[in-house]
Structures are given as C-alpha cells and as structure tokens.
Design an enzyme around this catalytic site. Structure first.
Site, PDB file in Angstrom:
ATOM      1  N   HIS A   1     -57.179 -45.009  36.289  1.00 36.57           N
ATOM      2  CA  HIS A   1     -58.282 -44.254  36.877  1.00 36.57           C
ATOM      3  C   HIS A   1     -58.670 -44.820  38.247  1.00 36.57           C
ATOM      4  O   HIS A   1     -59.125 -44.078  39.122  1.00 36.57           O
ATOM      5  CB  HIS A   1     -59.480 -44.270  35.941  1.00 36.57           C
ATOM      6  CG  HIS A   1     -59.228 -43.599  34.630  1.00 36.57           C
ATOM      7  ND1 HIS A   1     -58.986 -42.258  34.519  1.00 36.57           N
ATOM      8  CD2 HIS A   1     -59.161 -44.100  33.366  1.00 36.57           C
ATOM      9  CE1 HIS A   1     -58.801 -41.941  33.253  1.00 36.57           C
ATOM     10  NE2 HIS A   1     -58.879 -43.050  32.538  1.00 36.57           N
TER      11      HIS A   1
ATOM     12  N   GLY B   1     -60.511 -37.880  29.434  1.00 34.79           N
ATOM     13  CA  GLY B   1     -60.746 -37.188  30.697  1.00 34.79           C
ATOM     14  C   GLY B   1     -59.473 -36.516  31.172  1.00 34.79           C
ATOM     15  O   GLY B   1     -58.462 -36.473  30.468  1.00 34.79           O
ATOM     16  N   GLU B   2     -59.511 -36.026  32.403  1.00 32.21           N
ATOM     17  CA  GLU B   2     -58.404 -35.203  32.896  1.00 32.21           C
ATOM     18  C   GLU B   2     -57.067 -35.927  32.907  1.00 32.21           C
ATOM     19  O   GLU B   2     -56.025 -35.310  32.697  1.00 32.21           O
ATOM     20  CB  GLU B   2     -58.720 -34.695  34.301  1.00 32.21           C
ATOM     21  CG  GLU B   2     -58.917 -35.773  35.342  1.00 32.21           C
ATOM     22  CD  GLU B   2     -59.232 -35.192  36.707  1.00 32.21           C
ATOM     23  OE1 GLU B   2     -58.367 -34.490  37.257  1.00 32.21           O
ATOM     24  OE2 GLU B   2     -60.337 -35.451  37.216  1.00 32.21           O
ATOM     25  N   PHE B   3     -57.074 -37.252  33.103  1.00 36.05           N
ATOM     26  CA  PHE B   3     -55.800 -37.952  33.184  1.00 36.05           C
ATOM     27  C   PHE B   3     -55.182 -38.152  31.800  1.00 36.05           C
ATOM     28  O   PHE B   3     -53.975 -38.294  31.674  1.00 36.05           O
ATOM     29  CB  PHE B   3     -55.974 -39.270  33.933  1.00 36.05           C
ATOM     30  CG  PHE B   3     -56.425 -39.044  35.346  1.00 36.05           C
ATOM     31  CD1 PHE B   3     -55.588 -38.424  36.258  1.00 36.05           C
ATOM     32  CD2 PHE B   3     -57.697 -39.390  35.751  1.00 36.05           C
ATOM     33  CE1 PHE B   3     -56.010 -38.166  37.556  1.00 36.05           C
ATOM     34  CE2 PHE B   3     -58.132 -39.132  37.039  1.00 36.05           C
ATOM     35  CZ  PHE B   3     -57.283 -38.526  37.945  1.00 36.05           C
ATOM     36  N   GLY B   4     -56.015 -38.140  30.767  1.00 39.01           N
ATOM     37  CA  GLY B   4     -55.480 -38.143  29.414  1.00 39.01           C
ATOM     38  C   GLY B   4     -54.686 -36.878  29.153  1.00 39.01           C
ATOM     39  O   GLY B   4     -53.616 -36.907  28.531  1.00 39.01           O
TER      40      GLY B   4
END
Length: 341
Positions: A66, A116-119
């Site tokens: 992140h 979150g979005e990166f997951g």
C-alpha cells in the site's frame, strides 16, 4: 491552533504488533528524545495513505504494497523504517464448511473477502495466474473484519494474516468444538510464486514534506521506537503487561496469542530491507500498480544504529515463547475468550 506534537496514524486499530510504538510512549522514550507524539487510530484503514499523503497527519504505519501503491497514485509518502517483517498472508478459510481445498481451483464459485482495492487486484491477478477470471468467484469488500465476515457466513474465505485473522478464527473454532487445524490458508506468496511474503510487511511511513522539513524529529521518533523494540525483545512478557495498562482490551487470550504469533516477525533493527523492496516492487509491476519508471519511496537514513544482516532467502522465523500466555494460563488447549464477530 498550532501544536508541536507529531501525529502518528496506525494502519488499523491498536494491535499487539504495534507494541514498540506504544512502549515508546509508555516508557517516555519520545519525551526523552525531545518530541511529543500523538498516536491515532483510523476509522477506515483504507484512508491512511491519503491522510498522511495530504499532510493532515505527519507519520504512520502501512503495509509495504500500500505504501508503494500510494506513492504511485501521487500521494507524497515515504517509508522510514519497518515495524513487522513478512507475516504470512493469504486466503484464509475454514476447511470444514467452505468446500475449499489446497487446490486454488476450489475457489471457483466462492465468496472471497478482501480489505481494499489492492486485495481485489491481487485476487484478480491470481485467478488469471490459474486460468480463471474474476467472474469465477465473487469478490466481497469486507474491510478489516475478515474474521467476522467468515464467522457470520457472509464469505467463504478472505485475505488475512497468519498472525491475526488465523489466530482469531482458530480460537473461535475451538469455541465451536472444532480443532484449530480447521483453519487453513492458501498463501499468496506460494500461489503467485513470489518467493516472499513481504508485501504485507508493516512499515513506518511519513509525509515527504514533513520528513524533509523535520529530519531531527523523524530521527528522534525512530530512535524512540527502536528503544521500545529493544525493551520488548528483552522483556517480552513485561512489555505486554505495559501494553495492557494502556489498552485494557488487549488483556484477552486472543490478543495475547496474536502477540505470541506476531513476535517472530517483529523487526529488530527497523530497517527497510532492500531485497524485500525489490521483490515487492516487481510484484507491484506485475499487478500493474506501478510502471518501470517507479522509484522506490523508502529510506533508512533516520536509523542511526548498526543494521543486522539480512536473513537468508526463504528463511522462516522460528516461534519464540514470549511468556505472555503464562499469565492467563492459556496454551494451545487452554481456555479462550470470545472473538467479536
């Protein structure tokens, strides 16, 4: 009204692996180093990089992936040290009720939770890696409460940490009369052939303008944290009791076991490990989070003590008995307290 306090925003609510930071406060190391520090907890962990990048908070904690992604998105943040090295991260599930096995293909048709979005980006890249598409599973954004979402049956599995969510689920499973071994993980580093787990290493990060304008304060902050870490390693059980004095809700079996499981990952010298940064930068390029022009946003210039040698590639930290479980009389078969769903 202006203040001379340094603000430090955690990556999540206070968690046992944050202990060196709280010890630096409890034992007056910040004061002795000539600084005042306000430790803050976020309402939404996904906001941390933006809040620090905007300059509303000076310093904080965030996972390596992140930190890299935040910089790539234009937030002026930089890592100034490491708190927690390489916790195992992956898709956590309950074997008895999920229908998931060690075969990644068993995730077809399942509801997979992510923070979150990166997951979500990680999950989509993994499905591609295994000849699947995002349409082959249902992605559910559950924030940091992966454990509760699994317990409530809202998801079949979710991305979590071996030293946090797996511990919570293990204790809950025991309460249900099942074995701790019912909790399993498909490790992302193994699934994606990364050769490391370090993308979820927890870093100390800062707003670049604050760092540039206040190098003495940043160095003092890191020195106080190092003193807190040194105290923790020398007195692991006593250190945890000091944490309990500051955060009474940490006096639970679950949190003590999270501390016990996290201890082996805690950084002793707080350095940003170049090898890990190189691996995670390559992974971020693979995820198309950054491009080939990306310049790593980290420094060790504020760490003024000798650095320890890097661990060998593929090294697995041995479990260390902290003695923290003795106070509550809990071991692998001992009593438990409720896990909040």
């Amino acid at each position: 009204m202006s203040t001379d306090k340094i603000t430090c925003l955690l990556n999540w609510h206070a968690t046992p692996y944050h202990l060196p930071l709280f010890l630096a406060d409890k034992l007056n190391y910040f004061t002795e180093e000539g600084i005042k520090v306000a430790i803050l907890e976020p309402n939404n962990p996904s906001d941390v990089t933006e809040i620090i990048g905007s300059g509303k908070v000076d310093l904080g904690c965030k996972a390596m992936i992140h930190t890299i992604a935040g910089k790539a998105r234009g937030f002026p943040i930089k890592a100034i040290g490491t708190l927690l090295d390489e916790p195992f991260t992956g898709v956590v599930y309950l074997e008895s009720q999920s229908g998931i096995t060690t075969d990644f293909q068993s995730l077809r048709g399942k509801r997979i939770g992510y923070v979150g979005e990166f997951g979500k980006i990680q999950l989509d890249e993994l499905t591609k890696h295994y000849g699947m598409t995002p349409a082959d599973y249902t992605a559910v954004r559950v924030g940091m409460n992966v454990t509760g979402a699994i317990i409530r049956g809202e998801i079949d599995a979710g991305i979590g940490l071996e030293n946090v969510q797996m511990v919570e689920l293990e204790e809950w499973s025991v309460q249900q009369g099942r074995s701790r071994d019912d909790v399993k993980m498909l490790r992302i580093d193994e699934l994606a052939d990364l050769g490391c787990c370090c993308f979820c290493s927890i870093l100390f990060i800062g707003n670049e303008t604050f760092i540039q304008n206040n190098p003495e304060k940043v160095a003092a902050f890191m020195k106080a944290i190092k003193r807190g870490a040194d105290y923790m390693f020398a007195n692991p059980a006593a250190a945890y009791e000091l944490f309990v004095e500051m955060k009474p809700h940490m006096d639970s079996v679950v949190n003590r076991k999270i501390y016990q499981r996290s201890f082996r990952y805690m950084s002793r010298d707080l350095k940003n490990v170049q090898r890990d940064w190189d691996k995670v930068t390559r992974y971020c390029k693979r995820l198309e989070i950054v491009d080939d022009k990306f310049v790593q946003n980290m420094t060790n210039e504020f760490l003024t003590w000798p650095m320890q040698p890097d661990t060998p590639a593929g090294f697995i930290h041995p479990t260390i008995d902290t003695g923290v479980l003795a106070k509550c009389g809990c071991d692998r078969t001992g009593p438990t307290t409720a896990v909040v769903a």
